[in-house]
Design a protein around this motif. Structure first.
Motif, mmCIF file in Angstrom:
data_model
loop_
_atom_site.group_PDB
_atom_site.id
_atom_site.type_symbol
_atom_site.label_atom_id
_atom_site.label_comp_id
_atom_site.label_asym_id
_atom_site.label_seq_id
_atom_site.Cartn_x
_atom_site.Cartn_y
_atom_site.Cartn_z
ATOM 1 N N GLY A 1 0.768 -1.239 0.000
ATOM 2 C CA GLY A 1 0.000 0.000 0.000
ATOM 3 C C GLY A 1 0.799 1.289 0.000
ATOM 4 O O GLY A 1 0.284 2.325 0.409
ATOM 5 N N PHE A 2 2.065 1.241 -0.478
ATOM 6 C CA PHE A 2 2.836 2.487 -0.545
ATOM 7 C C PHE A 2 3.672 2.542 -1.820
ATOM 8 O O PHE A 2 3.896 1.525 -2.493
ATOM 9 C CB PHE A 2 3.715 2.670 0.692
ATOM 10 C CG PHE A 2 4.818 1.659 0.874
ATOM 11 C CD1 PHE A 2 6.074 1.865 0.326
ATOM 12 C CD2 PHE A 2 4.606 0.509 1.622
ATOM 13 C CE1 PHE A 2 7.096 0.956 0.496
ATOM 14 C CE2 PHE A 2 5.618 -0.421 1.813
ATOM 15 C CZ PHE A 2 6.876 -0.201 1.243
ATOM 16 N N GLN A 3 4.074 3.766 -2.158
ATOM 17 C CA GLN A 3 5.003 4.002 -3.253
ATOM 18 C C GLN A 3 6.294 4.556 -2.669
ATOM 19 O O GLN A 3 6.274 5.246 -1.645
ATOM 20 C CB GLN A 3 4.442 5.018 -4.246
ATOM 21 C CG GLN A 3 3.356 4.489 -5.148
ATOM 22 C CD GLN A 3 2.853 5.556 -6.106
ATOM 23 O OE1 GLN A 3 2.943 6.749 -5.817
ATOM 24 N NE2 GLN A 3 2.301 5.124 -7.230
ATOM 25 N N HIS B 1 14.909 7.651 -2.609
ATOM 26 C CA HIS B 1 14.429 7.963 -1.260
ATOM 27 C C HIS B 1 14.603 6.794 -0.295
ATOM 28 O O HIS B 1 13.973 6.751 0.768
ATOM 29 C CB HIS B 1 12.951 8.383 -1.299
ATOM 30 C CG HIS B 1 12.752 9.721 -1.936
ATOM 31 N ND1 HIS B 1 11.519 10.191 -2.328
ATOM 32 C CD2 HIS B 1 13.638 10.695 -2.252
ATOM 33 C CE1 HIS B 1 11.656 11.388 -2.867
ATOM 34 N NE2 HIS B 1 12.919 11.723 -2.831
ATOM 35 N N ILE B 2 15.419 5.824 -0.679
ATOM 36 C CA ILE B 2 15.680 4.663 0.180
ATOM 37 C C ILE B 2 17.168 4.621 0.529
ATOM 38 O O ILE B 2 18.017 4.721 -0.356
ATOM 39 C CB ILE B 2 15.324 3.335 -0.519
ATOM 40 C CG1 ILE B 2 13.912 3.363 -1.089
ATOM 41 C CG2 ILE B 2 15.475 2.167 0.461
ATOM 42 C CD1 ILE B 2 13.601 2.156 -1.957
ATOM 43 N N ARG B 3 17.466 4.460 1.788
ATOM 44 C CA ARG B 3 18.842 4.199 2.212
ATOM 45 C C ARG B 3 18.877 2.800 2.823
ATOM 46 O O ARG B 3 18.055 2.470 3.685
ATOM 47 C CB ARG B 3 19.293 5.229 3.245
ATOM 48 C CG ARG B 3 20.691 4.947 3.788
ATOM 49 C CD ARG B 3 21.094 5.935 4.858
ATOM 50 N NE ARG B 3 22.315 5.532 5.530
ATOM 51 C CZ ARG B 3 22.849 6.181 6.554
ATOM 52 N NH1 ARG B 3 22.263 7.280 7.019
ATOM 53 N NH2 ARG B 3 23.944 5.740 7.121
ATOM 54 N N VAL B 4 19.827 2.009 2.355
ATOM 55 C CA VAL B 4 19.941 0.626 2.837
ATOM 56 C C VAL B 4 21.369 0.403 3.336
ATOM 57 O O VAL B 4 22.340 0.681 2.624
ATOM 58 C CB VAL B 4 19.641 -0.399 1.723
ATOM 59 C CG1 VAL B 4 19.464 -1.785 2.336
ATOM 60 C CG2 VAL B 4 18.412 -0.012 0.920
ATOM 61 N N GLY C 1 13.998 5.890 4.986
ATOM 62 C CA GLY C 1 13.633 6.664 3.817
ATOM 63 C C GLY C 1 12.297 7.354 3.936
ATOM 64 O O GLY C 1 11.757 7.535 5.036
ATOM 65 N N LEU C 2 11.800 7.767 2.774
ATOM 66 C CA LEU C 2 10.514 8.447 2.677
ATOM 67 C C LEU C 2 9.615 7.663 1.736
ATOM 68 O O LEU C 2 10.054 7.216 0.666
ATOM 69 C CB LEU C 2 10.701 9.861 2.126
ATOM 70 C CG LEU C 2 11.380 10.886 3.025
ATOM 71 C CD1 LEU C 2 11.683 12.159 2.231
ATOM 72 C CD2 LEU C 2 10.466 11.218 4.207
ATOM 73 N N LEU C 3 8.347 7.509 2.104
ATOM 74 C CA LEU C 3 7.388 6.792 1.261
ATOM 75 C C LEU C 3 6.107 7.606 1.154
ATOM 76 O O LEU C 3 5.879 8.547 1.914
ATOM 77 C CB LEU C 3 7.123 5.394 1.821
ATOM 78 C CG LEU C 3 6.557 5.259 3.243
ATOM 79 C CD1 LEU C 3 5.060 5.532 3.314
ATOM 80 C CD2 LEU C 3 6.834 3.869 3.784
ATOM 81 N N THR C 4 5.267 7.204 0.201
ATOM 82 C CA THR C 4 3.959 7.827 0.029
ATOM 83 C C THR C 4 2.884 6.759 0.139
ATOM 84 O O THR C 4 2.964 5.712 -0.541
ATOM 85 C CB THR C 4 3.853 8.509 -1.355
ATOM 86 O OG1 THR C 4 4.886 9.498 -1.463
ATOM 87 C CG2 THR C 4 2.502 9.185 -1.524
ATOM 88 N N VAL D 1 6.980 4.450 11.519
ATOM 89 C CA VAL D 1 6.776 5.607 10.637
ATOM 90 C C VAL D 1 6.531 6.874 11.458
ATOM 91 O O VAL D 1 6.105 6.825 12.612
ATOM 92 C CB VAL D 1 5.578 5.374 9.686
ATOM 93 C CG1 VAL D 1 5.861 4.224 8.739
ATOM 94 C CG2 VAL D 1 4.282 5.133 10.461
ATOM 95 N N ARG D 2 6.814 7.992 10.836
ATOM 96 C CA ARG D 2 6.494 9.306 11.390
ATOM 97 C C ARG D 2 6.274 10.237 10.214
ATOM 98 O O ARG D 2 6.672 9.935 9.071
ATOM 99 C CB ARG D 2 7.625 9.821 12.285
ATOM 100 C CG ARG D 2 8.968 9.922 11.605
ATOM 101 C CD ARG D 2 10.045 10.417 12.549
ATOM 102 N NE ARG D 2 11.370 10.336 11.975
ATOM 103 C CZ ARG D 2 11.876 11.197 11.093
ATOM 104 N NH1 ARG D 2 11.135 12.232 10.697
ATOM 105 N NH2 ARG D 2 13.081 11.050 10.602
ATOM 106 N N ARG D 3 5.641 11.358 10.478
ATOM 107 C CA ARG D 3 5.362 12.294 9.400
ATOM 108 C C ARG D 3 6.660 12.768 8.767
ATOM 109 O O ARG D 3 7.590 13.164 9.455
ATOM 110 C CB ARG D 3 4.585 13.500 9.929
ATOM 111 C CG ARG D 3 3.194 13.133 10.425
ATOM 112 C CD ARG D 3 2.430 14.364 10.847
ATOM 113 N NE ARG D 3 1.172 13.997 11.485
ATOM 114 C CZ ARG D 3 0.076 13.645 10.823
ATOM 115 N NH1 ARG D 3 0.083 13.656 9.500
ATOM 116 N NH2 ARG D 3 -1.020 13.320 11.469
ATOM 117 N N GLY D 4 6.721 12.735 7.412
ATOM 118 C CA GLY D 4 7.941 13.102 6.701
ATOM 119 C C GLY D 4 8.028 14.604 6.456
ATOM 120 O O GLY D 4 7.106 15.344 6.670
#
Length: 222
Positions: A152-154, A159-162, A188-191, A219-222
């Protein structure tokens, strides 16, 4: 659902936890399980993630029931966990996951392959070797991207750090079955694109090895 922060009690030292677990993922699993196992046939209905905060072992859990502390070894703070989600919402996230890819052999038997080691083996013999941190970033990102839509996310690759690749080996259960898992750390950041699917992923986890501290996305607000 409940989100809990479980810290070592003031009467315990980090050494006490090491003595209990020997640094073994299965013993850590049992330690956390004892906080939720109220009957012999209880099935796991929680996720957890281990961190070190102020040099002390700290566990974050998402669970159907509140953890139960029967002695003073732990300090537990729990609150209801019902994230308000909407399509298009951007969130920062952290995730520790077991990045594997399942494949079937010629006899239709399923095998699980660590995506980092699989890529390393595939590239073996090439004149130009890809540095391990690059393999971890590339293969970890592909693994997470392959699960994004169903969860359920994009997410954009940039925007990904591994990082934080680790291999864990331990003995499981009365039969001392040898288990090997690997873990990666994602930030990272997701939508959010489907709030219902994403909420399910937050409650039930992403990827395998959830019983050993993998799959809990915070998660937290980006």
């Amino acid at each position: 659902m409940f989100l809990s922060v479980i810290k070592l009690g003031r009467n315990m030292s980090p050494r006490n936890v090491f003595d209990l677990t020997k640094g073994d993922s299965y013993q850590v699993h049992r330690l956390i399980w004892n906080l939720f196992a109220d009957s012999p046939d209880r099935r796991r209905d929680f996720l957890y993630r281990q961190e070190t905060v102020d040099n002390r072992p700290t566990f974050y859990t998402v669970s159907v029931r509140k953890p139960s502390v029967v002695c003073g070894s732990w300090e537990v703070k729990s609150k209801e966990y019902r994230p308000k989600l909407s399509a298009g919402q951007r969130l920062a996230f952290t995730l520790r996951a077991n990045p594997i890819r399942a494949k079937r052999d010629e006899e239709n038997k399923q095998h699980r392959h660590d995506v980092v080691m699989e890529a390393k083996a595939r590239l073996r013999g090439n004149d130009e070797q890809t540095p391990l941190p690059v393999l971890i970033q590339d293969e970890g990102s592909k693994w997470l991207l392959s699960r994004a839509e169903r969860c359920g996310f994009q997410i954009k690759p940039e925007h990904i750090r591994v990082d934080g690749y680790q291999q864990h080996r331990f003995l499981k259960g009365k039969g001392n079955k040898q288990v090997s898992i690997s873990t990666l750390e994602f930030n990272g950041l997701l939508t959010v694109i489907d709030p219902s699917l994403f909420l399910e992923a937050l409650y039930t986890g992403i990827g395998p090895a959830k019983g050993f501290g993998c799959g809990l996305m915070l998660v937290r607000r980006g």
